[in-house]
Design a protein around this motif. Structure first.
Motif, PDB file in Angstrom:
ATOM      1  N   PRO A  26      47.148  24.457  41.811  1.00 19.45           N
ATOM      2  CA  PRO A  26      47.878  25.655  42.239  1.00 19.45           C
ATOM      3  C   PRO A  26      49.384  25.490  42.102  1.00 19.45           C
ATOM      4  O   PRO A  26      49.934  24.437  42.398  1.00 19.45           O
ATOM      5  CB  PRO A  26      47.500  25.825  43.711  1.00 19.45           C
ATOM      6  CG  PRO A  26      46.360  24.915  43.950  1.00 19.45           C
ATOM      7  CD  PRO A  26      46.409  23.855  42.906  1.00 19.45           C
ATOM      8  N   GLU A  27      50.041  26.535  41.654  1.00 18.25           N
ATOM      9  CA  GLU A  27      51.499  26.568  41.618  1.00 18.25           C
ATOM     10  C   GLU A  27      52.000  26.925  43.021  1.00 18.25           C
ATOM     11  O   GLU A  27      51.236  27.422  43.837  1.00 18.25           O
ATOM     12  CB  GLU A  27      51.962  27.630  40.612  1.00 18.25           C
ATOM     13  CG  GLU A  27      51.544  27.322  39.192  1.00 18.25           C
ATOM     14  CD  GLU A  27      51.838  28.471  38.234  1.00 18.25           C
ATOM     15  OE1 GLU A  27      52.316  29.535  38.680  1.00 18.25           O
ATOM     16  OE2 GLU A  27      51.565  28.293  37.045  1.00 18.25           O
ATOM     17  N   SER A  33      48.945  36.018  46.984  1.00 14.11           N
ATOM     18  CA  SER A  33      48.108  34.867  46.653  1.00 14.11           C
ATOM     19  C   SER A  33      46.653  35.170  46.975  1.00 14.11           C
ATOM     20  O   SER A  33      46.336  36.136  47.664  1.00 14.11           O
ATOM     21  CB  SER A  33      48.568  33.631  47.421  1.00 14.11           C
ATOM     22  OG  SER A  33      48.465  33.862  48.806  1.00 14.11           O
ATOM     23  N   TYR A  41      46.044  30.143  45.421  1.00  8.59           N
ATOM     24  CA  TYR A  41      46.721  30.301  44.140  1.00  8.59           C
ATOM     25  C   TYR A  41      47.536  31.597  44.121  1.00  8.59           C
ATOM     26  O   TYR A  41      47.105  32.600  44.693  1.00  8.59           O
ATOM     27  CB  TYR A  41      45.700  30.415  43.005  1.00  8.59           C
ATOM     28  CG  TYR A  41      44.841  29.201  42.790  1.00  8.59           C
ATOM     29  CD1 TYR A  41      45.218  28.221  41.874  1.00  8.59           C
ATOM     30  CD2 TYR A  41      43.642  29.037  43.462  1.00  8.59           C
ATOM     31  CE1 TYR A  41      44.411  27.108  41.644  1.00  8.59           C
ATOM     32  CE2 TYR A  41      42.840  27.930  43.243  1.00  8.59           C
ATOM     33  CZ  TYR A  41      43.235  26.973  42.334  1.00  8.59           C
ATOM     34  OH  TYR A  41      42.448  25.883  42.115  1.00  8.59           O
ATOM     35  N   LYS A  44      49.105  35.909  40.026  1.00  5.70           N
ATOM     36  CA  LYS A  44      49.463  35.922  38.607  1.00  5.70           C
ATOM     37  C   LYS A  44      48.872  34.711  37.887  1.00  5.70           C
ATOM     38  O   LYS A  44      48.440  34.821  36.736  1.00  5.70           O
ATOM     39  CB  LYS A  44      50.982  35.956  38.426  1.00  5.70           C
ATOM     40  CG  LYS A  44      51.616  37.269  38.817  1.00  5.70           C
ATOM     41  CD  LYS A  44      51.393  38.284  37.724  1.00  5.70           C
ATOM     42  CE  LYS A  44      52.412  39.392  37.841  1.00  5.70           C
ATOM     43  NZ  LYS A  44      52.523  40.153  36.624  1.00  5.70           N
ATOM     44  N   GLN A  45      48.839  33.553  38.538  1.00  2.54           N
ATOM     45  CA  GLN A  45      48.250  32.370  37.928  1.00  2.54           C
ATOM     46  C   GLN A  45      46.753  32.580  37.731  1.00  2.54           C
ATOM     47  O   GLN A  45      46.201  32.261  36.673  1.00  2.54           O
ATOM     48  CB  GLN A  45      48.497  31.132  38.792  1.00  2.54           C
ATOM     49  CG  GLN A  45      47.915  29.861  38.200  1.00  2.54           C
ATOM     50  CD  GLN A  45      48.091  28.638  39.093  1.00  2.54           C
ATOM     51  OE1 GLN A  45      48.433  28.759  40.263  1.00  2.54           O
ATOM     52  NE2 GLN A  45      47.849  27.466  38.532  1.00  2.54           N
ATOM     53  N   GLU A  48      46.147  34.971  34.854  1.00  2.00           N
ATOM     54  CA  GLU A  48      46.405  34.343  33.556  1.00  2.00           C
ATOM     55  C   GLU A  48      45.245  33.441  33.139  1.00  2.00           C
ATOM     56  O   GLU A  48      44.805  33.466  31.988  1.00  2.00           O
ATOM     57  CB  GLU A  48      47.696  33.530  33.631  1.00  2.00           C
ATOM     58  CG  GLU A  48      48.093  32.904  32.312  1.00  2.00           C
ATOM     59  CD  GLU A  48      49.419  32.172  32.421  1.00  2.00           C
ATOM     60  OE1 GLU A  48      50.290  32.427  31.580  1.00  2.00           O
ATOM     61  OE2 GLU A  48      49.572  31.362  33.358  1.00  2.00           O
ATOM     62  N   VAL A  49      44.718  32.666  34.075  1.00  3.33           N
ATOM     63  CA  VAL A  49      43.620  31.746  33.756  1.00  3.33           C
ATOM     64  C   VAL A  49      42.341  32.520  33.458  1.00  3.33           C
ATOM     65  O   VAL A  49      41.647  32.245  32.481  1.00  3.33           O
ATOM     66  CB  VAL A  49      43.400  30.741  34.914  1.00  3.33           C
ATOM     67  CG1 VAL A  49      42.137  29.938  34.704  1.00  3.33           C
ATOM     68  CG2 VAL A  49      44.602  29.825  35.056  1.00  3.33           C
ATOM     69  N   ARG A  55      51.162  36.610  31.757  1.00  5.61           N
ATOM     70  CA  ARG A  55      51.373  37.168  33.097  1.00  5.61           C
ATOM     71  C   ARG A  55      52.153  38.474  33.091  1.00  5.61           C
ATOM     72  O   ARG A  55      52.060  39.262  34.011  1.00  5.61           O
ATOM     73  CB  ARG A  55      52.133  36.163  33.968  1.00  5.61           C
ATOM     74  CG  ARG A  55      51.371  34.919  34.236  1.00  5.61           C
ATOM     75  CD  ARG A  55      52.181  33.936  35.026  1.00  5.61           C
ATOM     76  NE  ARG A  55      51.461  32.665  35.075  1.00  5.61           N
ATOM     77  CZ  ARG A  55      51.607  31.782  36.026  1.00  5.61           C
ATOM     78  NH1 ARG A  55      52.461  31.996  36.994  1.00  5.61           N
ATOM     79  NH2 ARG A  55      50.922  30.668  35.993  1.00  5.61           N
TER      80      ARG A  55
END
Length: 109
Positions: A26-27, A33, A41, A44-45, A48-49, A55
């Motif tokens: 995780p960013e 989140s 997470y 946006k992450q 994207e995944v 993004r």
């Protein structure tokens, strides 16, 4: 579940999202989140995944809606809680205060 993210249709499942996010670090969370497994997470992450898109092509709201419908817990951005509202002052009270009068606040009445 079929959902549209960035104008493209996706067939997402809870298991598929869990598999996609397995092993992804995780960013730091600075905005909205989602909790997947035991990790939190940024949406946006996750978007994207899961979609393999940039993004900038989708909004956090699109991903949040999809993740909520799949049963994941989504969280608002830190500090996104509404601020306490200020006392309501009518235009007449504002004009009176500008002309040197006193303003009557709801606590005074």
């Amino acid at each position: 579940m079929r959902c549209v993210i960035a104008r493209y249709p996706f067939d997402l499942t809870k298991g598929g999202v869990l598999d996609s996010m397995k092993g992804v670090t995780p960013e730091p969370v600075t905005g909205e989140s989602v909790t997947i497994g035991r990790r939190r997470y940024p949406v946006k992450q996750v978007g994207e995944v899961v979609t393999r898109q940039d993004r900038r092509d989708f909004t956090g709201g699109e991903v949040t809606r999809a993740m909520t419908r799949l049963g994941f817990t989504c969280h608002p951005a830190p500090g996104a809680e509404p601020a306490p509202s200020a006392p309501v002052v009518t235009p007449v009270e504002t004009a009176s205060a500008l002309l040197g009068g006193t303003v009557i606040t709801p606590q005074d009445s």
